[in-house]
Each structure stands twice: as C-alpha cells, then as structure tokens.
Design a protein around this motif. Structure first.
Motif, PDB file in Angstrom:
ATOM      1  N   ILE A 151       0.798  -1.211   0.000  1.00 30.05           N
ATOM      2  CA  ILE A 151       0.000   0.000   0.000  1.00 30.05           C
ATOM      3  C   ILE A 151       0.836   1.268   0.000  1.00 30.05           C
ATOM      4  O   ILE A 151       0.436   2.291  -0.578  1.00 30.05           O
ATOM      5  CB  ILE A 151      -0.982   0.007   1.202  1.00 30.05           C
ATOM      6  CG1 ILE A 151      -1.929   1.216   1.139  1.00 30.05           C
ATOM      7  CG2 ILE A 151      -0.222  -0.031   2.516  1.00 30.05           C
ATOM      8  CD1 ILE A 151      -2.800   1.304  -0.072  1.00 30.05           C
ATOM      9  N   GLU A 152       2.006   1.256   0.628  1.00 31.11           N
ATOM     10  CA  GLU A 152       2.733   2.512   0.817  1.00 31.11           C
ATOM     11  C   GLU A 152       3.193   3.164  -0.485  1.00 31.11           C
ATOM     12  O   GLU A 152       3.006   4.369  -0.673  1.00 31.11           O
ATOM     13  CB  GLU A 152       3.889   2.310   1.795  1.00 31.11           C
ATOM     14  CG  GLU A 152       3.419   2.079   3.221  1.00 31.11           C
ATOM     15  CD  GLU A 152       2.394   3.111   3.701  1.00 31.11           C
ATOM     16  OE1 GLU A 152       2.573   4.316   3.411  1.00 31.11           O
ATOM     17  OE2 GLU A 152       1.418   2.722   4.358  1.00 31.11           O
ATOM     18  N   PRO A 153       3.823   2.434  -1.419  1.00 31.26           N
ATOM     19  CA  PRO A 153       4.165   3.090  -2.691  1.00 31.26           C
ATOM     20  C   PRO A 153       2.932   3.593  -3.434  1.00 31.26           C
ATOM     21  O   PRO A 153       2.963   4.674  -4.028  1.00 31.26           O
ATOM     22  CB  PRO A 153       4.881   1.986  -3.479  1.00 31.26           C
ATOM     23  CG  PRO A 153       5.330   1.013  -2.464  1.00 31.26           C
ATOM     24  CD  PRO A 153       4.311   1.047  -1.367  1.00 31.26           C
ATOM     25  N   VAL A 154       1.868   2.822  -3.397  1.00 26.74           N
ATOM     26  CA  VAL A 154       0.625   3.232  -4.066  1.00 26.74           C
ATOM     27  C   VAL A 154       0.086   4.505  -3.433  1.00 26.74           C
ATOM     28  O   VAL A 154      -0.263   5.474  -4.126  1.00 26.74           O
ATOM     29  CB  VAL A 154      -0.420   2.101  -3.995  1.00 26.74           C
ATOM     30  CG1 VAL A 154      -1.747   2.560  -4.602  1.00 26.74           C
ATOM     31  CG2 VAL A 154       0.092   0.858  -4.712  1.00 26.74           C
ATOM     32  N   ALA A 155       0.029   4.526  -2.104  1.00 27.53           N
ATOM     33  CA  ALA A 155      -0.444   5.713  -1.395  1.00 27.53           C
ATOM     34  C   ALA A 155       0.452   6.916  -1.679  1.00 27.53           C
ATOM     35  O   ALA A 155      -0.036   8.048  -1.790  1.00 27.53           O
ATOM     36  CB  ALA A 155      -0.502   5.439   0.101  1.00 27.53           C
ATOM     37  N   GLY A 156       1.746   6.675  -1.833  1.00 33.55           N
ATOM     38  CA  GLY A 156       2.662   7.768  -2.141  1.00 33.55           C
ATOM     39  C   GLY A 156       2.342   8.432  -3.467  1.00 33.55           C
ATOM     40  O   GLY A 156       2.389   9.666  -3.592  1.00 33.55           O
ATOM     41  N   HIS A 157       2.008   7.625  -4.469  1.00 30.01           N
ATOM     42  CA  HIS A 157       1.653   8.181  -5.776  1.00 30.01           C
ATOM     43  C   HIS A 157       0.311   8.916  -5.706  1.00 30.01           C
ATOM     44  O   HIS A 157       0.171  10.007  -6.278  1.00 30.01           O
ATOM     45  CB  HIS A 157       1.598   7.078  -6.825  1.00 30.01           C
ATOM     46  CG  HIS A 157       2.935   6.478  -7.148  1.00 30.01           C
ATOM     47  ND1 HIS A 157       3.969   7.216  -7.659  1.00 30.01           N
ATOM     48  CD2 HIS A 157       3.403   5.208  -7.021  1.00 30.01           C
ATOM     49  CE1 HIS A 157       5.030   6.434  -7.839  1.00 30.01           C
ATOM     50  NE2 HIS A 157       4.713   5.212  -7.454  1.00 30.01           N
ATOM     51  N   ILE A 158      -0.653   8.337  -5.005  1.00 30.68           N
ATOM     52  CA  ILE A 158      -1.954   9.005  -4.868  1.00 30.68           C
ATOM     53  C   ILE A 158      -1.788  10.332  -4.143  1.00 30.68           C
ATOM     54  O   ILE A 158      -2.353  11.363  -4.547  1.00 30.68           O
ATOM     55  CB  ILE A 158      -2.956   8.090  -4.142  1.00 30.68           C
ATOM     56  CG1 ILE A 158      -3.250   6.834  -4.988  1.00 30.68           C
ATOM     57  CG2 ILE A 158      -4.257   8.844  -3.843  1.00 30.68           C
ATOM     58  CD1 ILE A 158      -4.095   5.795  -4.272  1.00 30.68           C
ATOM     59  N   GLU A 159      -1.000  10.326  -3.079  1.00 32.50           N
ATOM     60  CA  GLU A 159      -0.779  11.556  -2.316  1.00 32.50           C
ATOM     61  C   GLU A 159      -0.125  12.627  -3.182  1.00 32.50           C
ATOM     62  O   GLU A 159      -0.498  13.813  -3.110  1.00 32.50           O
ATOM     63  CB  GLU A 159       0.088  11.245  -1.092  1.00 32.50           C
ATOM     64  CG  GLU A 159       0.118  12.360  -0.046  1.00 32.50           C
ATOM     65  CD  GLU A 159       1.146  13.430  -0.339  1.00 32.50           C
ATOM     66  OE1 GLU A 159       0.972  14.566   0.157  1.00 32.50           O
ATOM     67  OE2 GLU A 159       2.119  13.142  -1.067  1.00 32.50           O
ATOM     68  N   ALA A 160       0.841  12.237  -4.003  1.00 31.97           N
ATOM     69  CA  ALA A 160       1.523  13.206  -4.862  1.00 31.97           C
ATOM     70  C   ALA A 160       0.558  13.805  -5.879  1.00 31.97           C
ATOM     71  O   ALA A 160       0.623  15.013  -6.178  1.00 31.97           O
ATOM     72  CB  ALA A 160       2.691  12.528  -5.579  1.00 31.97           C
ATOM     73  N   ILE A 161      -0.334  12.985  -6.405  1.00 28.69           N
ATOM     74  CA  ILE A 161      -1.326  13.477  -7.370  1.00 28.69           C
ATOM     75  C   ILE A 161      -2.269  14.469  -6.703  1.00 28.69           C
ATOM     76  O   ILE A 161      -2.517  15.569  -7.214  1.00 28.69           O
ATOM     77  CB  ILE A 161      -2.117  12.292  -7.965  1.00 28.69           C
ATOM     78  CG1 ILE A 161      -1.207  11.413  -8.839  1.00 28.69           C
ATOM     79  CG2 ILE A 161      -3.311  12.796  -8.774  1.00 28.69           C
ATOM     80  CD1 ILE A 161      -1.832  10.085  -9.232  1.00 28.69           C
ATOM     81  N   VAL A 162      -2.799  14.073  -5.549  1.00 28.63           N
ATOM     82  CA  VAL A 162      -3.753  14.931  -4.843  1.00 28.63           C
ATOM     83  C   VAL A 162      -3.088  16.242  -4.434  1.00 28.63           C
ATOM     84  O   VAL A 162      -3.651  17.335  -4.603  1.00 28.63           O
ATOM     85  CB  VAL A 162      -4.343  14.203  -3.627  1.00 28.63           C
ATOM     86  CG1 VAL A 162      -5.191  15.154  -2.772  1.00 28.63           C
ATOM     87  CG2 VAL A 162      -5.185  13.004  -4.076  1.00 28.63           C
ATOM     88  N   ARG A 163      -1.865  16.154  -3.903  1.00 29.39           N
ATOM     89  CA  ARG A 163      -1.159  17.347  -3.464  1.00 29.39           C
ATOM     90  C   ARG A 163      -0.936  18.312  -4.619  1.00 29.39           C
ATOM     91  O   ARG A 163      -1.170  19.521  -4.493  1.00 29.39           O
ATOM     92  CB  ARG A 163       0.176  16.972  -2.834  1.00 29.39           C
ATOM     93  CG  ARG A 163       0.939  18.182  -2.295  1.00 29.39           C
ATOM     94  CD  ARG A 163       2.275  17.808  -1.675  1.00 29.39           C
ATOM     95  NE  ARG A 163       3.215  17.312  -2.668  1.00 29.39           N
ATOM     96  CZ  ARG A 163       3.633  16.065  -2.759  1.00 29.39           C
ATOM     97  NH1 ARG A 163       3.172  15.144  -1.904  1.00 29.39           N
ATOM     98  NH2 ARG A 163       4.485  15.710  -3.683  1.00 29.39           N
ATOM     99  N   ALA A 164      -0.505  17.783  -5.758  1.00 33.57           N
ATOM    100  CA  ALA A 164      -0.227  18.648  -6.908  1.00 33.57           C
ATOM    101  C   ALA A 164      -1.485  19.370  -7.383  1.00 33.57           C
ATOM    102  O   ALA A 164      -1.447  20.564  -7.721  1.00 33.57           O
ATOM    103  CB  ALA A 164       0.369  17.814  -8.049  1.00 33.57           C
ATOM    104  N   LEU A 165      -2.590  18.666  -7.406  1.00 31.01           N
ATOM    105  CA  LEU A 165      -3.843  19.290  -7.849  1.00 31.01           C
ATOM    106  C   LEU A 165      -4.348  20.302  -6.824  1.00 31.01           C
ATOM    107  O   LEU A 165      -4.807  21.392  -7.189  1.00 31.01           O
ATOM    108  CB  LEU A 165      -4.892  18.207  -8.091  1.00 31.01           C
ATOM    109  CG  LEU A 165      -4.652  17.324  -9.323  1.00 31.01           C
ATOM    110  CD1 LEU A 165      -5.492  16.067  -9.255  1.00 31.01           C
ATOM    111  CD2 LEU A 165      -4.941  18.108 -10.608  1.00 31.01           C
ATOM    112  N   ARG A 166      -4.222  19.976  -5.553  1.00 38.69           N
ATOM    113  CA  ARG A 166      -4.687  20.900  -4.519  1.00 38.69           C
ATOM    114  C   ARG A 166      -3.825  22.167  -4.481  1.00 38.69           C
ATOM    115  O   ARG A 166      -4.332  23.253  -4.182  1.00 38.69           O
ATOM    116  CB  ARG A 166      -4.662  20.208  -3.154  1.00 38.69           C
ATOM    117  CG  ARG A 166      -5.748  19.178  -2.954  1.00 38.69           C
ATOM    118  CD  ARG A 166      -7.124  19.818  -2.855  1.00 38.69           C
ATOM    119  NE  ARG A 166      -7.273  20.572  -1.611  1.00 38.69           N
ATOM    120  CZ  ARG A 166      -7.975  21.699  -1.507  1.00 38.69           C
ATOM    121  NH1 ARG A 166      -8.575  22.226  -2.565  1.00 38.69           N
ATOM    122  NH2 ARG A 166      -8.083  22.306  -0.329  1.00 38.69           N
TER     123      ARG A 166
END
Length: 236
Positions: free
Chosen positions: A125-140
């Motif tokens: 889960i951690e690498p996957v969550a890292g990519h999701i977090e980066a996507i969300v952060r960039a858009l926010r």
C-alpha cells in the motif's frame, strides 16, 4: 479539512423514490445549485474512464460523464476532460496523466487510482499511497477542489469467486482507508464506495465482477452529486 462521508448505515439510497439508483435532472440541478466549478478533470484507471456494460433504462456512459452532465445543468459552459485509462497503475497515472490534468487547469478534479495495483500478486500500500498523495497534493496546490474515490468492495459481486472475496476485501479496505487519510490531509472530498451499501448490491456489477454496469455507474454518479451538493450546503 472536509467532513467525513456519512456512515453507510445512515446514508439513504442516492437516487429518487422512483429510481433509487439514479437522480432526476431536477434533483441534480437542485443539489448542484451555486456550484462554482467551471473545469472538471478526471484522471485514473478504467473506473475513471467509465468501463461498464450497457443496462436497460440507464445512460450508456460512465459515472464521470454523468457527473459532468449534471454540473452542466448549473454551468452550461463546463469544460470536461477525462484522461482515465484502463489497466493503469497508480504510478502510471501519475506519470502519464497528472501533467495533462494540470495543464487543463481544472477547478474540480477527480482521482481514481490503486485498483490495478491491488489486483497484482503482491500489494504494498505505501508506494501506491505515495503516488496518490503526490497526485492529490499537486492538484490541490493549484487551488482545485479534489475528489478521491474509494472503490466498491466488489466481493459483493456474484461474479467474484468465493475464495478471492476475503483477500480482495482486505486490500480494498486498506486502499480506501489510506486514500481517505490522504483526502483528509489535503482538504479533499472522499467518496467512500468501499463501505457504501451499494457494494453489496449485485445488480450494480457487470459480468467481469470488477466494473459496474450502467446501473452501477448511475448509482456512483448519484452519490457523487449528492456529496458535492452537501459540500455546497444543498440537500434534496
């Protein structure tokens, strides 16, 4: 920070008494009244893309397209970009879709990621969550409102073999919980379908057991519209 979604047991069917899976155009317009969004971007995998089997009585399109149609009832000039691509993992979504989404300059973005990662033999889960977090952060960071999505617990599908249901459920809940945490951390809106009562409704699934049919997409769109309506302070 966004309010957490209502607990499934307390959440009514998202549609209308005449059709509990689908909202009327009137309800969509009332729920989205005053919506500020003018540019909607959707990125992710096949769920974002809108893969699903035709179902009589329901629009033959994905839930995100139905959401865009609903938003156009209050914002006729809404611009809509869907970059969803089937079979893409979270790292691929980040690598191939995020820059395009940012260039579109959305004020509302939907992120659906991680489903193809959890279908692999080994799921971390951690690498996957890292990519999701980066996507969300960039858009926010652009000022866009962001919607994250927790996938349906498709163990409720009659097409999933019994021996796969428990491990699949465990992974889906792990992904949903981490995605929800990311949404809360970044002030995003989370759609929790993993715990939604619709997960247990076999009539929402297509024959592959993983994707919704068009009834399922209509249900998903109705939940999304009601959730955004609640964000706007609208109830119906």
């Amino acid at each position: 920070m966004t309010d957490a979604p209502a607990h499934p047991a307390a959440r009514p069917r998202p549609g209308t008494p005449g059709n509990p899976y689908r909202l009327t155009a009137e309800d969509e317009a009332a729920l989205l009244a005053g919506a500020p969004w003018r540019r909607l971007a959707v990125i992710g995998d096949s769920i974002a893309e809108g893969v699903g089997e035709p179902t009589e009585g329901f629009p033959d399109q994905g839930w995100a397209a139905t959401l865009a149609d609903a938003l156009r009832r209050t914002t006729p000039g809404l611009a809509y970009l869907n970059l969803g691509t089937r079979d893409q993992r979270a790292d691929e979504i980040r690598a191939t879709q995020l820059a395009l989404a940012l260039a579109f300059d959305p004020d509302l973005a939907v992120v659906v990621a991680g489903g193809n990662d959890l279908l692999r033999g080994r799921f971390d889960i951690e690498p996957v969550a890292g990519h999701i977090e980066a996507i969300v952060r960039a858009l926010r960071e652009t000022g866009a409102d962001v919607v994250t999505v927790g996938l349906y617990d498709c163990a409720g599908s009659p097409y999933i073999p019994e021996e796969l249901r428990a491990p699949l459920t465990a992974r889906l809940h792990e992904l949903n919980n981490r995605t929800w945490e990311i949404a809360l951390d970044h002030g995003a809106i989370h759609l929790d379908f993993t715990n939604d009562p619709g997960s247990a409704d076999p009539s929402l699934y297509g024959s592959d057991g993983l994707h919704g049919n068009r009834r399922g997409h209509a249900y998903t769109a109705a939940v999304a519209v009601r959730t955004l309506g609640a964000r706007l302070g609208n109830r119906r």
